[in-house]
Design a protein around this motif. Sequence first.
Motif, mmCIF file in Angstrom:
data_model
loop_
_atom_site.group_PDB
_atom_site.id
_atom_site.type_symbol
_atom_site.label_atom_id
_atom_site.label_comp_id
_atom_site.label_asym_id
_atom_site.label_seq_id
_atom_site.Cartn_x
_atom_site.Cartn_y
_atom_site.Cartn_z
ATOM 1 N N ASN A 1 -53.853 -107.709 -11.738
ATOM 2 C CA ASN A 1 -52.594 -107.924 -12.446
ATOM 3 C C ASN A 1 -52.037 -106.626 -13.018
ATOM 4 O OD1 ASN A 1 -52.314 -110.965 -12.404
ATOM 5 N ND2 ASN A 1 -54.384 -110.743 -13.209
ATOM 6 N N GLY A 2 -52.936 -105.775 -13.473
ATOM 7 C CA GLY A 2 -52.490 -104.471 -13.939
ATOM 8 C C GLY A 2 -51.855 -103.658 -12.823
ATOM 9 N N VAL B 1 -46.748 -101.601 -9.897
ATOM 10 C CA VAL B 1 -45.780 -101.586 -8.791
ATOM 11 C C VAL B 1 -44.398 -101.992 -9.291
ATOM 12 C CG1 VAL B 1 -45.146 -102.642 -6.583
ATOM 13 C CG2 VAL B 1 -47.523 -102.007 -7.034
ATOM 14 N N ILE B 2 -44.353 -103.000 -10.139
ATOM 15 C CA ILE B 2 -43.074 -103.458 -10.694
ATOM 16 C C ILE B 2 -42.438 -102.364 -11.551
ATOM 17 C CG2 ILE B 2 -42.044 -105.112 -12.301
ATOM 18 C CD1 ILE B 2 -44.165 -107.127 -11.275
ATOM 19 N N GLY B 3 -43.276 -101.678 -12.341
ATOM 20 C CA GLY B 3 -42.758 -100.580 -13.141
ATOM 21 C C GLY B 3 -42.200 -99.452 -12.289
ATOM 22 N N PHE B 4 -42.853 -99.179 -11.165
ATOM 23 C CA PHE B 4 -42.364 -98.149 -10.242
ATOM 24 C C PHE B 4 -40.981 -98.520 -9.696
ATOM 25 C CE2 PHE B 4 -41.932 -96.693 -5.829
ATOM 26 C CZ PHE B 4 -42.009 -95.314 -6.006
ATOM 27 N N ILE B 5 -40.827 -99.771 -9.276
ATOM 28 C CA ILE B 5 -39.537 -100.221 -8.749
ATOM 29 C C ILE B 5 -38.464 -100.174 -9.832
ATOM 30 C CG2 ILE B 5 -38.304 -102.199 -7.782
ATOM 31 C CD1 ILE B 5 -40.986 -103.011 -6.487
ATOM 32 N N VAL C 1 -46.769 -93.697 -13.148
ATOM 33 C CA VAL C 1 -46.207 -94.371 -11.971
ATOM 34 C C VAL C 1 -44.711 -94.586 -12.138
ATOM 35 C CG1 VAL C 1 -46.234 -96.530 -10.655
ATOM 36 C CG2 VAL C 1 -48.386 -95.474 -11.370
ATOM 37 N N SER C 2 -44.302 -94.976 -13.337
ATOM 38 C CA SER C 2 -42.882 -95.203 -13.587
ATOM 39 C C SER C 2 -42.074 -93.926 -13.400
ATOM 40 C CB SER C 2 -42.679 -95.747 -15.005
ATOM 41 O OG SER C 2 -43.281 -97.024 -15.152
ATOM 42 N N VAL D 1 -33.631 -107.444 -9.090
ATOM 43 C CA VAL D 1 -33.884 -108.684 -8.359
ATOM 44 C C VAL D 1 -35.268 -108.644 -7.700
ATOM 45 C CG1 VAL D 1 -33.131 -110.143 -6.445
ATOM 46 C CG2 VAL D 1 -31.430 -109.099 -7.974
ATOM 47 N N LEU D 2 -35.609 -107.513 -7.090
ATOM 48 C CA LEU D 2 -36.921 -107.373 -6.456
ATOM 49 C C LEU D 2 -38.039 -107.470 -7.487
ATOM 50 C CD1 LEU D 2 -38.655 -106.809 -3.987
ATOM 51 C CD2 LEU D 2 -38.240 -104.350 -4.327
#
Length: 420
Positions: free
Chosen positions: A15-16, A21-25, A146-147, A182-183
Amino acid sequence: MSRSPLKNRIPGGVNGRRMLVIGFIDKCGTGLWATSIALYFTYVTGLGIAQVGLLVGMSGGVGIAGAPLAGRLADRFPVTRLLIGAQLLRAAALLALLTTDSYPLLVLYSAVGAVPDRATGVLTKLYAARVAGPERVRYQAINRTVSNLGWAFGGLGAAAALSVATTTAYQLLLIGNVLSYVLMAVLTLRCAEPAAPSRIAADSTTPAPSTKPASPWRDRTYLLFTATEAALGLHDTILQVALPLWIVHATDAPVGLAPMLLVLNSVLVVLFQVPLARFGATTDAARRLLLPLACLLVAGTLALTASALAGRGPAIAALVTAAVVLTFAEMIHTTASWELSLALAPYDAQGAYLGVHGLAAASQRFAGPLLLTAVISAGPLAWPLLGAGLVATCAGQHRLVRRRPGTPALSVAPTTVSEH
């Protein structure tokens, strides 16, 4: 098959990693838009510098409500579902900017988008605290690294668009950020929900305490700490809002330098945020970081003064110096802030306390643009005065912050995380 060493080094398990990945996007999209927002409103919608500052400031003022609202809701509802709602609302509000050139409507849509934007910061920080436990500082450092890779990619895209500098190019930057939201919402659906302290207590066979959780609104030390955080967070507005405007209105440096300096900011964070995190892993260590932070903040403001006092070449050199110094100030401040904001919060009221702490970022994003546009209008000598005020704030926070009796430096209890 054994897990890779990289996976083993990331707190929070699967989950981390998903949230990274979400933070990168998120930052890829935001890097496209945030690096050009001030210039978009200047060149596409035809706003003046005062109007830009007022728009950003007013939207930030409305956005202040997002932080405590998110913190309060996160102690009662799943963080992942709140994140999905915030991401979709951010997308809708940003897309609405394309529909009008009316100043009141631009202010309205920006303000609507600011609420979930500020809420997202609190929710992601709380998610990290719950999923990573005592390794929260390291996880936040990895997350920020990552962000900022995302910021770098987004900033490079913005730099390419700004080299064209057409209305269509600016609009494409905005749409790219909308698609990223949205992604993110789609991917967040796959993230498991870490149990909140209130739900752990409710599911436990041990009776829950009869006393209500502590309220941050009655905690004088925490409120004063949050107030100092609002001032120290000005490095964010200096880099994102003031620096582009300062380049355009007060120096001989090229306009295209603005997004490149933000890319430089991202690269430095990628290289140094995780190594610097170890210097703020305890409450006492985080408190000691306030001294070098004061030195960096005053050095950065002096470099901004120097950038307006010479020609093109020296101005570029001074601006690069300011960006580098303020980036290290940003990394040191965020490292200290991550630890102190949670170490001072009771475990059973983390959401509420982090929501109040989120007021610091929201408040400086409201008052910061107004203050910094006034500094820009006042001229080069206003920057050292701002630097002196930030040094005084560092000294005040250093004196204010004490480890509370009986509270360990890393006071996050283990959390139960379900897996999909």
